[in-house]
Design a protein around this motif. Structure first.
Motif, PDB file in Angstrom:
ATOM      1  N   GLY A  16       0.812  -1.213   0.000  1.00 31.62           N
ATOM      2  CA  GLY A  16       0.000   0.000   0.000  1.00 31.62           C
ATOM      3  C   GLY A  16       0.845   1.261   0.000  1.00 31.62           C
ATOM      4  O   GLY A  16       0.571   2.214  -0.749  1.00 31.62           O
ATOM      5  N   SER A  17       1.881   1.273   0.816  1.00 33.63           N
ATOM      6  CA  SER A  17       2.741   2.458   0.880  1.00 33.63           C
ATOM      7  C   SER A  17       3.532   2.648  -0.409  1.00 33.63           C
ATOM      8  O   SER A  17       3.715   3.771  -0.883  1.00 33.63           O
ATOM      9  CB  SER A  17       3.687   2.359   2.085  1.00 33.63           C
ATOM     10  OG  SER A  17       4.611   1.289   1.921  1.00 33.63           O
ATOM     11  N   VAL A  18       4.002   1.541  -1.004  1.00 33.76           N
ATOM     12  CA  VAL A  18       4.776   1.640  -2.250  1.00 33.76           C
ATOM     13  C   VAL A  18       3.890   2.118  -3.394  1.00 33.76           C
ATOM     14  O   VAL A  18       4.284   2.999  -4.179  1.00 33.76           O
ATOM     15  CB  VAL A  18       5.420   0.279  -2.583  1.00 33.76           C
ATOM     16  CG1 VAL A  18       5.976   0.274  -4.001  1.00 33.76           C
ATOM     17  CG2 VAL A  18       6.526  -0.041  -1.589  1.00 33.76           C
ATOM     18  N   VAL A  19       2.682   1.554  -3.514  1.00 36.76           N
ATOM     19  CA  VAL A  19       1.766   1.983  -4.567  1.00 36.76           C
ATOM     20  C   VAL A  19       1.426   3.462  -4.406  1.00 36.76           C
ATOM     21  O   VAL A  19       1.401   4.226  -5.379  1.00 36.76           O
ATOM     22  CB  VAL A  19       0.492   1.118  -4.564  1.00 36.76           C
ATOM     23  CG1 VAL A  19      -0.562   1.709  -5.492  1.00 36.76           C
ATOM     24  CG2 VAL A  19       0.818  -0.305  -4.995  1.00 36.76           C
ATOM     25  N   GLY A  20       1.175   3.883  -3.154  1.00 34.19           N
ATOM     26  CA  GLY A  20       0.868   5.284  -2.924  1.00 34.19           C
ATOM     27  C   GLY A  20       2.032   6.193  -3.277  1.00 34.19           C
ATOM     28  O   GLY A  20       1.841   7.252  -3.892  1.00 34.19           O
ATOM     29  N   LEU A  21       3.233   5.781  -2.924  1.00 35.65           N
ATOM     30  CA  LEU A  21       4.418   6.583  -3.213  1.00 35.65           C
ATOM     31  C   LEU A  21       4.650   6.709  -4.712  1.00 35.65           C
ATOM     32  O   LEU A  21       4.893   7.806  -5.236  1.00 35.65           O
ATOM     33  CB  LEU A  21       5.640   5.956  -2.541  1.00 35.65           C
ATOM     34  CG  LEU A  21       6.972   6.693  -2.694  1.00 35.65           C
ATOM     35  CD1 LEU A  21       6.903   8.073  -2.069  1.00 35.65           C
ATOM     36  CD2 LEU A  21       8.110   5.881  -2.077  1.00 35.65           C
ATOM     37  N   LEU A  22       4.573   5.584  -5.435  1.00 38.37           N
ATOM     38  CA  LEU A  22       4.814   5.613  -6.876  1.00 38.37           C
ATOM     39  C   LEU A  22       3.704   6.358  -7.613  1.00 38.37           C
ATOM     40  O   LEU A  22       3.954   7.039  -8.615  1.00 38.37           O
ATOM     41  CB  LEU A  22       4.951   4.196  -7.416  1.00 38.37           C
ATOM     42  CG  LEU A  22       6.123   3.369  -6.856  1.00 38.37           C
ATOM     43  CD1 LEU A  22       6.207   2.028  -7.558  1.00 38.37           C
ATOM     44  CD2 LEU A  22       7.440   4.114  -6.980  1.00 38.37           C
TER      45      LEU A  22
END
Length: 319
Positions: A172-178
């Protein structure tokens, strides 16, 4: 004095090994047998074949075959030569290092034939080029941090919950960051991120369970050396690094798989790789379940009273 010498030598040895396994990969980069395709009339095709060298592997093929090879990522670029000029076709699903080499070489071929040349490729932002490797590294870090904290904080019987929870939240954090960087995701790409994160987290949890904090020696080394290899294409690596590191590192499969899925490509081997890693990790997590929490030093308290380790202590009493 002996301790001082041992620690000094150990520091030098570790620095040498890390340099060999990380910076050495980039320092020895040199193209060899980079696969390229050229579509050209017979007279020009013969001149193109004569331009072949150890650095590139130029295939003279038909237009339809060339586009299939490019779509399947079998070649890093296609040069189509016609009487009016030459066109370079590139695939954004191919490693940027490979497409850069392909464009330079094919531009030279077209200019050598005295033809004007233009490049045709979908626009790829810096975020799109960075995303596959960045996501792979961040998913590894998320699982690793969760695993080491579980040991340090003496977690109990919920290691599996911790590892899978870390995988979901990290995705979730990686998708949000990208997404914040402007990277667009397909459903298949998000599903692949969950597969990678789950596999990483399970493998790390299994190693932490059996090795305790000492697992950081393995996991930390993999993190330091793998991204330097995964960011390269095999035809640019020194053959020794290609065999010893690139051929097996999971970062390579996660990076290449995500790059393909972000650009509407298809993958198969990568799904099986991470399914296998997840199974190995799950077996390690479930094998020899412990009923007591881990200690950070990897030592398990077996419940032996301190006095039991002192011969005759239990028999000492006052008259």
């Amino acid at each position: 004095m002996r301790t001082a010498l041992v620690t000094a030598v150990a520091g030098a040895v570790v620095a040498f090994l890390l340099g060999l396994l990380t910076f050495g990969v980039q320092a020895t980069v040199h193209p060899h047998d980079v696969p390229l395709a050229v579509v050209a009339p017979p007279p020009i095709a013969e001149r193109v074949r004569a331009a072949d060298s150890p650095e590139v592997d130029i295939r003279v093929v038909g237009a339809d075959e060339a586009r299939i090879l490019l779509a399947d990522r079998e070649v890093y670029g296609v040069l189509e030569i016609a009487a009016s000029g030459a066109t370079i076709r590139l695939n954004p699903a191919v490693n940027p290092s490979g497409t850069q080499v392909a464009q330079q070489v094919l531009t030279g071929v077209a200019q050598g034939a005295g033809l004007p040349v233009r490049a045709e490729a979908p626009a790829v932002s810096a975020a799109d080029r960075t995303a596959p490797l960045a996501a792979s590294a961040l998913l590894w870090i998320g699982g690793m941090v969760a695993g080491v904290l579980f040991v340090v904080l003496k977690g109990g019987r919920f290691r599996l919950v911790s590892s899978l929870g870390a995988a979901v939240l990290t995705v979730g954090s990686v998708v949000g960051l990208l997404a914040w960087w402007g990277v667009s995701f397909t459903g298949a790409a998000v599903a692949f991120l969950f597969a990678v994160a789950g596999a990483f987290a399970l493998l790390q949890a299994g190693l932490f369970k059996h090795l305790g904090i000492r697992a950081m020696g393995i996991l930390g080394l993999l993190y330091l050396m793998a991204p330097a290899v995964a960011g390269q294409v095999p035809e640019l690596l020194n053959p020794a690094y290609k065999v010893a590191l690139w051929s097996w590192t999971p970062f390579r499969f996660s990076t290449e798989g995500l790059r393909a899925l972000l650009h509407d490509g298809a993958i198969s081997t990568e799904w099986w790789v991470f399914a296998g890693i997840a199974v190995v990790g799950l077996v390690l997590v479930l094998a020899g379940q412990k009923t007591q929490p881990d200690r950070p030093d990897g030592v398990v308290d077996v419940g032996v009273d301190q006095a039991d380790g002192l011969p005759g202590a239990e028999r000492q009493h006052t008259a």
